[in-house]
Write a protein that holds these residues in place. Structure first.
Motif, PDB file in Angstrom:
ATOM      1  N   UNK A   1       0.829  -1.204   0.000  1.00  0.00           N
ATOM      2  CA  UNK A   1       0.000   0.000   0.000  1.00  0.00           C
ATOM      3  C   UNK A   1       0.867   1.259   0.000  1.00  0.00           C
ATOM      4  N   UNK A   2       0.664   2.113  -1.007  1.00  0.00           N
ATOM      5  CA  UNK A   2       1.426   3.352  -1.110  1.00  0.00           C
ATOM      6  C   UNK A   2       0.554   4.591  -0.901  1.00  0.00           C
ATOM      7  N   UNK A   3      -0.767   4.467  -1.108  1.00  0.00           N
ATOM      8  CA  UNK A   3      -1.666   5.611  -0.969  1.00  0.00           C
ATOM      9  C   UNK A   3      -2.846   5.226  -0.078  1.00  0.00           C
ATOM     10  N   UNK A   4      -3.061   6.009   0.977  1.00  0.00           N
ATOM     11  CA  UNK A   4      -4.212   5.819   1.857  1.00  0.00           C
ATOM     12  C   UNK A   4      -4.929   7.147   2.005  1.00  0.00           C
ATOM     13  N   UNK A   5      -6.218   7.126   1.683  1.00  0.00           N
ATOM     14  CA  UNK A   5      -7.047   8.314   1.847  1.00  0.00           C
ATOM     15  C   UNK A   5      -8.165   7.965   2.818  1.00  0.00           C
TER      16      UNK A   5
ATOM     17  N   UNK B   1       4.368   0.067   5.874  1.00  0.00           N
ATOM     18  CA  UNK B   1       5.778   0.414   5.662  1.00  0.00           C
ATOM     19  C   UNK B   1       6.085   0.957   4.267  1.00  0.00           C
ATOM     20  N   UNK B   2       5.191   0.764   3.287  1.00  0.00           N
ATOM     21  CA  UNK B   2       5.405   1.271   1.922  1.00  0.00           C
ATOM     22  C   UNK B   2       4.616   2.549   1.641  1.00  0.00           C
ATOM     23  N   UNK B   3       3.892   3.042   2.639  1.00  0.00           N
ATOM     24  CA  UNK B   3       3.022   4.200   2.449  1.00  0.00           C
ATOM     25  C   UNK B   3       3.814   5.434   2.015  1.00  0.00           C
TER      26      UNK B   3
ATOM     27  N   UNK C   1       4.575   8.281  12.916  1.00  0.00           N
ATOM     28  CA  UNK C   1       4.902   7.796  11.578  1.00  0.00           C
ATOM     29  C   UNK C   1       6.198   6.993  11.562  1.00  0.00           C
ATOM     30  N   UNK C   2       6.568   6.425  12.703  1.00  0.00           N
ATOM     31  CA  UNK C   2       7.787   5.629  12.815  1.00  0.00           C
ATOM     32  C   UNK C   2       7.800   4.401  11.923  1.00  0.00           C
ATOM     33  N   UNK C   3       6.662   3.873  11.577  1.00  0.00           N
ATOM     34  CA  UNK C   3       6.578   2.697  10.710  1.00  0.00           C
ATOM     35  C   UNK C   3       6.381   3.039   9.250  1.00  0.00           C
ATOM     36  N   UNK C   4       6.432   4.333   8.923  1.00  0.00           N
ATOM     37  CA  UNK C   4       6.158   4.802   7.558  1.00  0.00           C
ATOM     38  C   UNK C   4       7.331   5.608   6.996  1.00  0.00           C
ATOM     39  N   UNK C   5       8.501   4.998   6.857  1.00  0.00           N
ATOM     40  CA  UNK C   5       9.694   5.748   6.470  1.00  0.00           C
ATOM     41  C   UNK C   5       9.667   6.306   5.044  1.00  0.00           C
ATOM     42  N   UNK C   6       8.757   5.838   4.194  1.00  0.00           N
ATOM     43  CA  UNK C   6       8.721   6.278   2.797  1.00  0.00           C
ATOM     44  C   UNK C   6       7.715   7.395   2.527  1.00  0.00           C
TER      45      UNK C   6
ATOM     46  N   UNK D   1      11.563  11.190   8.660  1.00  0.00           N
ATOM     47  CA  UNK D   1      10.820  10.918   7.423  1.00  0.00           C
ATOM     48  C   UNK D   1      11.664  11.479   6.288  1.00  0.00           C
ATOM     49  N   UNK D   2      12.658  10.705   5.890  1.00  0.00           N
ATOM     50  CA  UNK D   2      13.673  11.159   4.939  1.00  0.00           C
ATOM     51  C   UNK D   2      13.114  11.555   3.584  1.00  0.00           C
ATOM     52  N   UNK D   3      12.002  10.950   3.164  1.00  0.00           N
ATOM     53  CA  UNK D   3      11.422  11.239   1.849  1.00  0.00           C
ATOM     54  C   UNK D   3      10.288  12.255   1.906  1.00  0.00           C
ATOM     55  N   UNK D   4       9.979  12.764   3.084  1.00  0.00           N
ATOM     56  CA  UNK D   4       8.853  13.691   3.203  1.00  0.00           C
ATOM     57  C   UNK D   4       9.125  14.968   2.410  1.00  0.00           C
ATOM     58  N   UNK D   5       8.209  15.262   1.467  1.00  0.00           N
ATOM     59  CA  UNK D   5       8.321  16.456   0.631  1.00  0.00           C
ATOM     60  C   UNK D   5       7.260  17.496   0.980  1.00  0.00           C
TER      61      UNK D   5
END
Length: 162
Positions: free
Chosen positions: A56-60, A82-84, A102-107, A129-133
């Motif tokens: 799962x990459x997108x959750x609304x 983990x893939x969110x 968001x510790x389990x959501x690194x992406x 959150x290294x990828x957070x834009x």
């Protein structure tokens, strides 16, 4: 599993239909990449409701503000994703975002938490959150201090109001 829905389903919209997310609610959807849960009459989300959704990459999950009983505190079930990459969690009744939410959501790349009556955001809620834009939070009028953004090295857009 409903007729016409297979285990290979990649996108699922269950908007305006459900009242609960029980334990392992989506265990038969291992390839699910996008899940829409907007405008439901949710009153319960089990902490393991989203377990098993490794793709799962997108959750609304938005617009449940008048209905959600147990969503005053951000749901623990989100940590299992983990893939969110994109989380739309606006227009609910979230008042608390605990430390390490968001510790389990690194992406995660995009988080929309606007239009929630926030009164507390843990200092480490958004750590590493290294990828957070993009982070959008509206309704922070009751929050006493802003959380640390340690490790959010790619943050390009930060919107805070209230």
């Amino acid at each position: 599993m409903p007729e016409g829905v297979s285990a290979f389903t990649q996108a699922l919209d269950i908007s305006m239909n459900i009242t609960q997310l029980p334990e392992y609610a989506f265990k038969n959807f291992p390839f699910l990449q996008e899940l829409q849960l907007a405008g439901n009459d949710l009153s319960f989300i089990h902490p393991k409701a989203l377990s098993g959704l490794k793709e799962l990459t997108v959750l609304t999950l938005q617009n449940n503000q008048l209905k959600i009983v147990n969503l005053e505190k951000f749901p623990q079930a989100i940590k299992a994703l983990s893939s969110l990459k994109e989380l739309g969690f606006h227009s609910n009744s979230i008042s608390v975002i605990p430390d390490e939410t968001f510790g389990g959501n690194p992406l995660l790349r995009t988080i929309h938490l606007y239009d929630n009556p926030l009164s507390f955001v843990g200092n480490s809620a958004f750590h590493n959150l290294l990828d957070l834009h993009s982070l959008v939070i509206w309704g922070m009028s009751m929050v006493q201090w802003f959380p640390s953004l340690t490790g959010t090295v790619h943050l390009e857009s930060l919107t805070l109001t209230g």
